[in-house]
Scaffold this motif. Structure first.
Motif, short mmCIF file in Angstrom:
data_model
loop_
_atom_site.label_atom_id
_atom_site.label_comp_id
_atom_site.label_asym_id
_atom_site.label_seq_id
_atom_site.Cartn_x
_atom_site.Cartn_y
_atom_site.Cartn_z
N MET A 1 0.87 -1.07 0.08
CA MET A 1 0.13 0.00 0.10
C MET A 1 0.90 1.16 0.05
SD MET A 1 -3.32 -0.94 2.30
CE MET A 1 -2.43 -1.47 3.86
N HIS A 2 0.25 2.27 -0.44
CA HIS A 2 1.02 3.75 -0.33
C HIS A 2 -0.05 4.82 -0.07
CE1 HIS A 2 4.40 6.34 -1.67
NE2 HIS A 2 3.41 7.15 -2.10
N TYR A 4 -0.76 9.19 0.17
CA TYR A 4 -0.40 10.38 -0.02
C TYR A 4 -1.14 11.33 0.77
CZ TYR A 4 0.10 7.97 -4.72
OH TYR A 4 0.29 7.17 -5.60
N VAL A 27 -3.77 4.02 -1.09
CA VAL A 27 -4.17 3.18 -2.14
C VAL A 27 -3.62 1.85 -1.77
CG1 VAL A 27 -3.74 2.74 -4.57
CG2 VAL A 27 -4.09 5.10 -3.59
N LYS A 35 -5.64 -1.72 -8.15
CA LYS A 35 -5.45 -0.73 -7.13
C LYS A 35 -6.50 0.19 -6.91
CE LYS A 35 -0.95 -1.63 -6.06
NZ LYS A 35 0.17 -0.51 -6.57
N ILE A 37 -8.57 2.99 -4.05
CA ILE A 37 -8.50 3.47 -2.41
C ILE A 37 -8.90 2.83 -1.49
CG2 ILE A 37 -9.55 5.61 -1.50
CD1 ILE A 37 -9.60 6.88 -4.23
N GLU A 378 -11.57 2.72 -7.97
CA GLU A 378 -10.05 2.47 -8.62
C GLU A 378 -9.29 3.74 -8.38
OE1 GLU A 378 -12.11 -0.49 -11.88
OE2 GLU A 378 -11.69 1.72 -12.59
N ALA A 379 -8.16 3.69 -8.30
CA ALA A 379 -7.07 4.73 -7.86
C ALA A 379 -6.74 5.51 -9.02
CB ALA A 379 -6.09 4.14 -7.06
N ASP A 380 -7.81 6.05 -9.71
CA ASP A 380 -7.54 7.41 -10.61
C ASP A 380 -7.71 8.67 -9.94
OD1 ASP A 380 -7.25 4.98 -12.30
OD2 ASP A 380 -9.15 5.55 -13.27
N ILE A 422 -2.46 10.04 -11.86
CA ILE A 422 -2.44 8.81 -11.01
C ILE A 422 -3.41 7.96 -11.77
CG2 ILE A 422 -2.07 7.39 -9.16
CD1 ILE A 422 0.13 9.64 -9.31
N GLY A 425 -3.16 3.83 -9.45
CA GLY A 425 -2.10 3.79 -8.41
C GLY A 425 -0.70 4.03 -8.99
N GLN A 426 -0.78 4.20 -10.30
CA GLN A 426 0.70 4.49 -10.79
C GLN A 426 0.53 5.99 -11.39
OE1 GLN A 426 3.18 2.37 -10.37
NE2 GLN A 426 1.77 0.94 -9.20
#
Length: 428
Positions: A1-2, A4, A27, A35, A37, A378-380, A422, A425-426
């Protein structure tokens, strides 16, 4: 996980904005490995729940959902800014000649790259896009989107009549191609397919009937088309389909109105049309820069709110004049203030922002999937810099509340305010 750490902008179910000045967004992998949230909220309240998680600190920045463009034409990237007297001459003089070039897969692939670069540079992370009548055009945008891990929805245009050589397709072959493209791309990674009659005048009854049959067979695909954009277009549609109650009802007559059906423009409506949109779960893609540029008219926000049907914002490039969501939101503000049949409509900045994010996701049937910073989405997301330009920095520094902050970005922001994007997640 990461994690922000920055200010967080998200949206409640009623469309109102939520703002966390010192927020933490976490994330991590979801149940399907993508990935997503995992958490979003106050930094001090959440950070203790994630010991050892690496946190990227972004002081002075705002994390916001990636924008969603509900209606755009990727093959018209190079048509943007072409002058014309109105919609139909613009199609004949610019759009159709350019779209004929997309029979070449290599050419389509080159434009797809530029198109996606522009979307991402402006913070758009999900789009519903028209391709051309050539199946290769769908392959080009899907291949390019898949490489970038994007959530993209696209479809081959259906137009078997009243179209010039080079873009006109064959009725039966067009339906076979559509089904083959659904099977090839729909649900693959983050891609979705949209059955795409260009607009009713460009389609024979047989083609529309076949499109409706495919929509019934593949109930989770999207449908997209144009309706009630231009008065001359409406007159033409009514001449071609005299038995229909209205232009919009043509699509209903052929089974093309349901959840996940998105109709661009929806300007010249009566209350029966608005009720049909509401009752079928269809949604309007409001395209204010395009409508202003082509002189088509103004979306009636008062009518949409009064009757209650789904709608969201769209660039409509190349009739639209910008990929930039800030420009689209500002144009919608003008339309809300000046283009209504009843006075007093004023679209607030939270509503405008919602129409381009969580509201657009709801219109697509993707609420809780994209368009918000909420657990499970989704991690957008995008990193916004409210100090991207000297004037924007000066204005946002004096913002007294969230509305003033968001409106400053709408009025003064452009792609320079999107510090990074992002995707899944990238960093893109």
């Amino acid at each position: 996980m990461h994690g922000y750490r920055a200010a967080l902008l998200s949206f409640a179910d009623d469309g109102s904005a939520r703002y966390e000045q010192d927020g933490l967004l976490v994330v991590g992998p979801g149940s399907d490995g993508r990935k997503v949230i995992r958490a979003a909220g106050n930094y001090q309240s959440l950070v203790g729940n994630y010991p050892g998680v690496q946190v990227t600190h972004l002081p002075g920045k705002i994390l916001a959902p990636g924008f969603i463009d509900l209606h755009v034409h990727f093959p018209q990237t190079d048509v943007i800014g072409s002058p014309s007297e109105g919609l139909l001459p613009w199609l004949e003089d610019y759009t159709f000649p350019h779209e004929a070039r997309f029979s070449d897969h290599a050419y389509a692939a080159g434009v797809a790259k530029v198109f996606l670069d522009e979307l991402l540079r402006n913070g758009v992370t999900t789009a519903l896009t028209f391709c051309t009548s050539h199946p290769h055009s769908v392959d080009a945008i899907m291949e390019a989107s898949q490489q970038r891990g994007l959530r993209m929805i696209a479809g081959k245009v259906l137009q078997d009549r009243h179209s010039p050589d080079g873009v006109r397709d064959d009725t039966q072959q067009s339906l076979l191609d559509t089904e083959a493209l659904i099977r090839r791309w729909h649900g693959k990674d983050r891609l979705g397919y949209a059955i795409t009659p260009r607009f009713a005048p460009s389609c024979s009854e047989a083609q529309l009937r076949g499109a409706g049959e495919l929509a019934a067979q593949y109930g989770d695909v999207w449908i997209q088309s144009h309706v009630a954009e231009n008065k001359e277009e409406i007159r033409w549609a009514r001449e071609l389909f005299p038995a229909a109650r209205s232009y919009l009802s043509i699509y209903q007559d052929f089974g093309l109105m349901r959840e996940r059906a998105i109709y661009a423009h929806c300007i010249h409506f009566d209350d029966d049309d608005r009720a049909l949109m509401r009752d079928t779960g269809s949604a309007a893609a409001v395209s204010p820069t395009s409508n202003l540029f082509l002189g088509s008219g103004f979306f009636d926000y008062e009518g949409a709110h009064r009757i209650g049907f789904r709608h969201g914002l769209a660039s409509d490039v190349g009739g639209g004049t910008s990929f930039c969501p800030f420009h689209t939101m500002l144009a919608a503000y003008y339309v809300g203030r000046e283009g209504q049949t009843k006075p007093g409509v004023s679209l607030g900045p939270q509503d405008l922002w919602w129409q381009h994010t969580a509201g657009a996701a709801r219109a697509l049937g993707l609420e809780g999937v994209v368009g918000n910073l909420a657990p499970g989405c989704e991690a957008d997301f995008i990193v916004l810099d409210p100090q991207a330009t000297p004037l924007l920095a000066r204005k946002t520094a004096h913002a007294r509340d969230l509305d003033e902050l968001l409106f400053s970005l709408i009025v003064l922001g452009d792609d320079r305010a999107v510090a990074s994007v992002i995707i899944g997640g990238q960093s893109s």
